[in-house]
Design a protein around this motif. Structure first.
Motif, short mmCIF file in Angstrom:
data_model
loop_
_atom_site.label_atom_id
_atom_site.label_comp_id
_atom_site.label_asym_id
_atom_site.label_seq_id
_atom_site.Cartn_x
_atom_site.Cartn_y
_atom_site.Cartn_z
N SER A 1 2.71 -6.75 7.62
CA SER A 1 2.37 -5.80 6.54
C SER A 1 1.82 -4.48 7.06
O SER A 1 0.90 -3.91 6.47
CB SER A 1 1.40 -6.45 5.54
OG SER A 1 2.04 -7.56 4.92
N LYS B 1 1.97 -0.67 7.22
CA LYS B 1 2.48 0.37 6.33
C LYS B 1 1.90 1.70 6.78
O LYS B 1 0.92 1.72 7.52
CB LYS B 1 2.02 0.11 4.88
CG LYS B 1 2.28 -1.30 4.35
CD LYS B 1 3.72 -1.51 3.93
CE LYS B 1 3.93 -2.96 3.51
NZ LYS B 1 5.19 -3.54 3.85
N GLY C 1 5.07 -9.91 5.47
CA GLY C 1 5.76 -9.74 4.20
C GLY C 1 4.91 -10.02 2.98
O GLY C 1 5.44 -10.15 1.87
N THR C 2 3.61 -10.13 3.16
CA THR C 2 2.74 -10.49 2.05
C THR C 2 1.97 -9.29 1.51
O THR C 2 1.33 -9.39 0.46
CB THR C 2 1.69 -11.53 2.50
OG1 THR C 2 0.95 -10.96 3.61
CG2 THR C 2 2.34 -12.82 2.94
N GLY C 3 1.98 -8.18 2.24
CA GLY C 3 1.17 -7.03 1.85
C GLY C 3 -0.28 -7.21 2.24
O GLY C 3 -1.13 -6.35 2.00
N LYS C 4 -0.58 -8.35 2.88
CA LYS C 4 -1.98 -8.68 3.23
C LYS C 4 -2.12 -8.61 4.75
O LYS C 4 -1.92 -9.60 5.45
CB LYS C 4 -2.23 -10.12 2.73
CG LYS C 4 -3.65 -10.57 2.76
CD LYS C 4 -3.80 -11.86 1.96
CE LYS C 4 -3.60 -13.11 2.81
NZ LYS C 4 -3.74 -14.37 2.10
N SER C 5 -2.39 -7.41 5.26
CA SER C 5 -2.53 -7.26 6.71
C SER C 5 -3.82 -7.91 7.19
O SER C 5 -4.77 -8.05 6.42
CB SER C 5 -2.55 -5.76 7.02
OG SER C 5 -3.11 -5.53 8.27
#
Ligand code: PGA
Length: 251
Positions: free
Chosen positions: A214, A216, A176-180
């Motif tokens: 994360s 996407k 959920g941080t956008g930081k894979s």
């Protein structure tokens, strides 16, 4: 091995949005049958929305499995608020997620409890998706393999086989941080998980190991290209049909 495209809707949506989202996903899969050559589809809605999902999947004959996000550690009895693996099986679920870091963190779930839950899932002939993953400070201290190794060691019940168990590696700092995690971090950890599984299971080479955190549409192709990445456990992006399908298209 086909990729497992597993959507974890967490605690989001309503009966109406669960229905619409399932319809949109089912239509998109029907419109692009080639997706089924490379992917298996699974959605895990909140318990209360399972019936809305099933009410779309069954009449549309959509090739989409549905499952629970958690279950109880025991069959039945005085466990107010809990849902058992037996009930999920009775409802038609094929998979149940257990040991998600949000359950480990907010509900103090231990790996031993996770193993007890997975054992109930196996007893009903369902597939347990057992989540593991280190926290940011644990990785910072270089302890990520110790943490994940311990979780694998204690979260798999003796009933685990390649057929009834999927591992989801989800570094907590990537959720959920956008930081894979980087493909290289993932390659190293998935190989380590495969080796740990060899110590516990005969047919460990066939266990699916998912990556989550994360995922996407724009990073999925790079993640799926990594050795030992057999699918994705998708949170945020699974709430939008085009993103969820976009991830499957990357496989
Ligand atoms: P995210 O969640 O895709 O929103 O990072 C993944 C998960 O927690 O399963």
């Amino acid at each position: 091995m086909k990729k497992l495209i597993a959507g974890n809707w967490k605690m989001n949506g309503s009966v109406a949005t669960a229905q619409t989202l399932t319809e949109d996903i089912a239509r998109a899969v029907a419109a692009e049958p080639a997706l089924l050559e490379k992917n298996d589809f699974l959605i895990c809605p909140p318990f209360l929305h399972l019936s809305a999902v099933r009410a779309v999947v069954i009449p549309m004959k959509a090739p989409i499995d549905f499952g629970g996000q958690d279950c109880a550690h025991t069959e039945d009895g005085a466990y107010t608020g809990d849902i058992s693996a037996d009930m999920l099986h009775d409802f038609g679920c094929r998979y149940v997620i257990v040991g998600h870091s949000e359950r480990r963190q907010h509900h103090n779930e231990t790996s031993e409890l996770v193993a007890a839950k997975a054992s109930r899932i196996h007893a009903k002939g369902m597939i347990a998706i057992i989540c593991v993953g280190e926290k940011e400070n644990e990785r910072g201290a270089g302890h990520e393999k110790d943490v994940v190794g311990q979780q694998i060691g204690h979260s798999l019940p003796s009933s685990a086989t390649a057929e009834n168990t999927v591992i989801a590696y989800e570094p907590v700092w990537a959720i959920g941080t956008g930081k894979s995690a980087t493909p290289e971090d993932i390659r190293v950890m998935h190989r380590f998980i495969r080796e740990k599984l060899q110590e516990k299971l005969e047919d460990s080479g066939r266990v699916r190991i998912l990556y989550g955190g994360s995922v996407k549409p724009d990073n999925a192709a790079a993640l799926f290209a990594v050795e030992n990445v057999d699918g994705a456990l998708i949170g945020g992006a699974s709430l939008k049909a085009d993103q969820y399908i976009g991830i499957a298209q990357a496989a």
